[in-house]
Design a protein around this motif. Structure first.
Motif, PDB file in Angstrom:
ATOM      1  N   UNK A  55       4.593  10.861  -5.778  1.00  0.00           N
ATOM      2  CA  UNK A  55       5.807  11.504  -5.271  1.00  0.00           C
ATOM      3  C   UNK A  55       6.906  11.488  -6.326  1.00  0.00           C
ATOM      4  N   UNK A  56       6.925  10.443  -7.158  1.00  0.00           N
ATOM      5  CA  UNK A  56       7.856  10.392  -8.285  1.00  0.00           C
ATOM      6  C   UNK A  56       9.166   9.696  -8.001  1.00  0.00           C
ATOM      7  N   UNK A  57       9.550   9.569  -6.743  1.00  0.00           N
ATOM      8  CA  UNK A  57      10.811   8.925  -6.351  1.00  0.00           C
ATOM      9  C   UNK A  57      10.489   7.754  -5.431  1.00  0.00           C
ATOM     10  N   UNK A  58      11.004   6.557  -5.704  1.00  0.00           N
ATOM     11  CA  UNK A  58      10.702   5.408  -4.838  1.00  0.00           C
ATOM     12  C   UNK A  58      11.308   5.599  -3.455  1.00  0.00           C
ATOM     13  N   UNK A  59      10.447   5.715  -2.425  1.00  0.00           N
ATOM     14  CA  UNK A  59      10.961   5.998  -1.085  1.00  0.00           C
ATOM     15  C   UNK A  59      10.231   5.251   0.023  1.00  0.00           C
ATOM     16  N   UNK A  60       9.098   4.670  -0.248  1.00  0.00           N
ATOM     17  CA  UNK A  60       8.246   4.143   0.814  1.00  0.00           C
ATOM     18  C   UNK A  60       8.927   3.055   1.634  1.00  0.00           C
ATOM     19  N   UNK A  61       9.455   2.029   0.975  1.00  0.00           N
ATOM     20  CA  UNK A  61      10.062   0.903   1.697  1.00  0.00           C
ATOM     21  C   UNK A  61      11.350   1.340   2.380  1.00  0.00           C
ATOM     22  N   UNK A  92       0.838  -1.196   0.000  1.00  0.00           N
ATOM     23  CA  UNK A  92       0.000   0.000   0.000  1.00  0.00           C
ATOM     24  C   UNK A  92       0.874   1.249   0.000  1.00  0.00           C
ATOM     25  N   UNK A  93       2.014   1.169   0.673  1.00  0.00           N
ATOM     26  CA  UNK A  93       2.954   2.283   0.649  1.00  0.00           C
ATOM     27  C   UNK A  93       3.447   2.580  -0.757  1.00  0.00           C
ATOM     28  N   UNK A  94       3.628   1.545  -1.568  1.00  0.00           N
ATOM     29  CA  UNK A  94       4.056   1.749  -2.955  1.00  0.00           C
ATOM     30  C   UNK A  94       2.981   2.481  -3.758  1.00  0.00           C
ATOM     31  N   UNK A  95       1.719   2.170  -3.494  1.00  0.00           N
ATOM     32  CA  UNK A  95       0.603   2.863  -4.142  1.00  0.00           C
ATOM     33  C   UNK A  95       0.593   4.336  -3.709  1.00  0.00           C
ATOM     34  N   UNK A  96       0.778   4.562  -2.435  1.00  0.00           N
ATOM     35  CA  UNK A  96       0.832   5.915  -1.889  1.00  0.00           C
ATOM     36  C   UNK A  96       2.024   6.690  -2.433  1.00  0.00           C
ATOM     37  N   UNK A  97       3.086   5.989  -2.781  1.00  0.00           N
ATOM     38  CA  UNK A  97       4.342   6.566  -3.262  1.00  0.00           C
ATOM     39  C   UNK A  97       4.237   7.127  -4.684  1.00  0.00           C
ATOM     40  N   UNK A 107      20.213  -3.248   0.437  1.00  0.00           N
ATOM     41  CA  UNK A 107      18.999  -3.082  -0.363  1.00  0.00           C
ATOM     42  C   UNK A 107      18.194  -4.379  -0.311  1.00  0.00           C
ATOM     43  N   UNK A 108      16.891  -4.262  -0.131  1.00  0.00           N
ATOM     44  CA  UNK A 108      16.027  -5.435  -0.005  1.00  0.00           C
ATOM     45  C   UNK A 108      15.230  -5.661  -1.290  1.00  0.00           C
ATOM     46  N   UNK A 109      14.646  -6.827  -1.396  1.00  0.00           N
ATOM     47  CA  UNK A 109      13.801  -7.144  -2.554  1.00  0.00           C
ATOM     48  C   UNK A 109      12.612  -6.193  -2.640  1.00  0.00           C
ATOM     49  N   UNK A 110      12.051  -5.850  -1.491  1.00  0.00           N
ATOM     50  CA  UNK A 110      10.907  -4.947  -1.511  1.00  0.00           C
ATOM     51  C   UNK A 110      11.297  -3.559  -2.010  1.00  0.00           C
ATOM     52  N   UNK A 111      12.499  -3.123  -1.727  1.00  0.00           N
ATOM     53  CA  UNK A 111      12.959  -1.843  -2.261  1.00  0.00           C
ATOM     54  C   UNK A 111      13.094  -1.904  -3.777  1.00  0.00           C
ATOM     55  N   UNK A 112      13.564  -3.019  -4.284  1.00  0.00           N
ATOM     56  CA  UNK A 112      13.667  -3.187  -5.735  1.00  0.00           C
ATOM     57  C   UNK A 112      12.287  -3.210  -6.376  1.00  0.00           C
ATOM     58  N   UNK A 113      11.334  -3.864  -5.714  1.00  0.00           N
ATOM     59  CA  UNK A 113       9.952  -3.877  -6.223  1.00  0.00           C
ATOM     60  C   UNK A 113       9.380  -2.464  -6.194  1.00  0.00           C
ATOM     61  N   UNK A 114       9.612  -1.742  -5.097  1.00  0.00           N
ATOM     62  CA  UNK A 114       9.173  -0.353  -4.979  1.00  0.00           C
ATOM     63  C   UNK A 114       9.722   0.486  -6.133  1.00  0.00           C
ATOM     64  N   UNK A 115      11.000   0.298  -6.443  1.00  0.00           N
ATOM     65  CA  UNK A 115      11.634   1.044  -7.533  1.00  0.00           C
ATOM     66  C   UNK A 115      11.028   0.680  -8.882  1.00  0.00           C
ATOM     67  N   UNK A 116      10.814  -0.615  -9.108  1.00  0.00           N
ATOM     68  CA  UNK A 116      10.242  -1.066 -10.383  1.00  0.00           C
ATOM     69  C   UNK A 116       8.833  -0.519 -10.574  1.00  0.00           C
TER      70      UNK A 116
END
Length: 345
Positions: free
Chosen positions: A116-122, A108-113, A182-191
């Protein structure tokens, strides 16, 4: 504009942060505080409406001039994006779906992100946990300015520049202070974020991608809603390291101004922090507090007694090791949360 700050070092203390002791004392005195724990069911719908509003604004703004794009980004879009950043702050404490569903909160944080334009939630979740657990720690708290920042931006003009560039310092500082894997979730957030950004460019053009990014950057710098960055922990009164603000800007920032209350009870969502203050007013009304975030920015820039050095710092010889990346983003547990919240789960 060249006046130098009067401080030449941080305020070093050798005791534990006050929030842990106060939390234990308050729960013992007012056990019904525990009823405030847990997510606000309305939160995810409010956040989703904000995300959709920004997406709708891409259609509305796509043919506007650059001056109008920048103006609207500062006055409207940036305010929404900053509010979404603070929604991610709530989500970092699992306030969307509760502690029992950490992955639901992360996605849900990724949706909220997205706007914002920059991956930052995770990533924010990962480093924000350190801020709570190791408040003011010289090596672990990424919220405290580095010595380089304090030395470079030590004049009135320097502090003005530092405030304007705050989004870059705030975003990059953790990578220098205490970088975590760096975690897998951060990579997913970025993608996910890059996919959304690509769709924005393809459908609405580069100018609308700029509208989102400009709003995010401007609203984190010299902007009224960004005053909370400085208001929260910069030492405006000697010996006090956390400050609350109870003004109207809390309405659009998920009550982040109730910052003493938040650090005392991270398991309480922002919407219920005013109720916490009503239950135990004697703990908060006697502490120094801010009445205006705009005034905070003005005083920070112009007052030689305040600057990047005006932060409490701690050194600990027996400091516990930093959590693993997986634990810090809540995949294992949120053991730093109040014990009573753990039992509730």
């Amino acid at each position: 504009m060249g006046q130098r700050v009067s401080r030449t070092d941080f305020e070093w203390v050798y005791d534990d942060q006050p929030h842990t002791r106060r939390r234990q004392e308050m729960v013992k005195k007012y056990p019904h505080i525990k009823k405030l724990f847990g997510p606000d069911p309305k939160f995810k719908y409010i956040v989703s409406a904000m995300v959709l509003t920004q997406i709708a604004m891409l259609y509305v703004m796509q043919h506007q001039s650059w001056p109008m794009i920048v103006l609207v980004a500062y006055c409207f879009g940036g305010v929404i994006n900053h509010s979404l950043m603070l929604a991610n702050h709530e989500i970092s404490h699992n306030m969307a779906f509760g502690y029992a569903r950490p992955l639901a909160n992360r996605y849900f944080g990724m949706w909220c992100n997205l706007p914002i334009g920059v991956p930052m939630s995770v990533s924010f979740k990962k480093y924000h946990n350190l801020h709570h657990r190791h408040l003011a720690d010289d090596d672990l708290d990424p919220d405290v300015p580095t010595l380089v920042e304090a030395k470079l931006f030590c004049t009135t003009f320097g502090k003005f520049v530092w405030v304007c560039l705050q989004p870059f310092f705030y975003g990059l500082r953790p990578l220098f202070v205490n970088p975590l894997p760096v975690t897998k979730l951060e990579l997913i957030n970025t993608a996910v974020q890059l996919t959304f950004n690509t769709l924005v460019v393809l459908v609405f053009g580069w100018r609308m991608m700029a509208y989102l990014l400009i709003g995010s950057v401007l609203a984190m710098g010299l902007h009224p809603v960004a005053g909370h960055f400085i208001a929260e922990h910069y030492m405006f009164a000697k010996g006090f390291e956390t400050y609350s603000y109870y003004g109207p800007l809390n309405w659009i920032t998920f009550n982040v101004g109730y910052h003493n209350e938040h650090h005392d009870f991270p398991a309480i969502p922002g919407s219920r922090l005013p109720e916490l203050k009503k239950i135990a007013p004697e703990y908060y009304e006697t502490m120094p507090q801010h009445t205006s975030w705009v005034r905070v920015l003005y005083d920070f820039i112009t007052d030689p007694a305040v600057g990047p050095y005006a932060r409490i710092k701690r050194k600990s010889l027996d400091r516990p090791k930093a959590p693993t990346a997986e634990k810090s983003i809540g995949l294992i547990n949120d053991s730093w949360q109040p014990e009573v919240e753990q039992k509730k789960r």
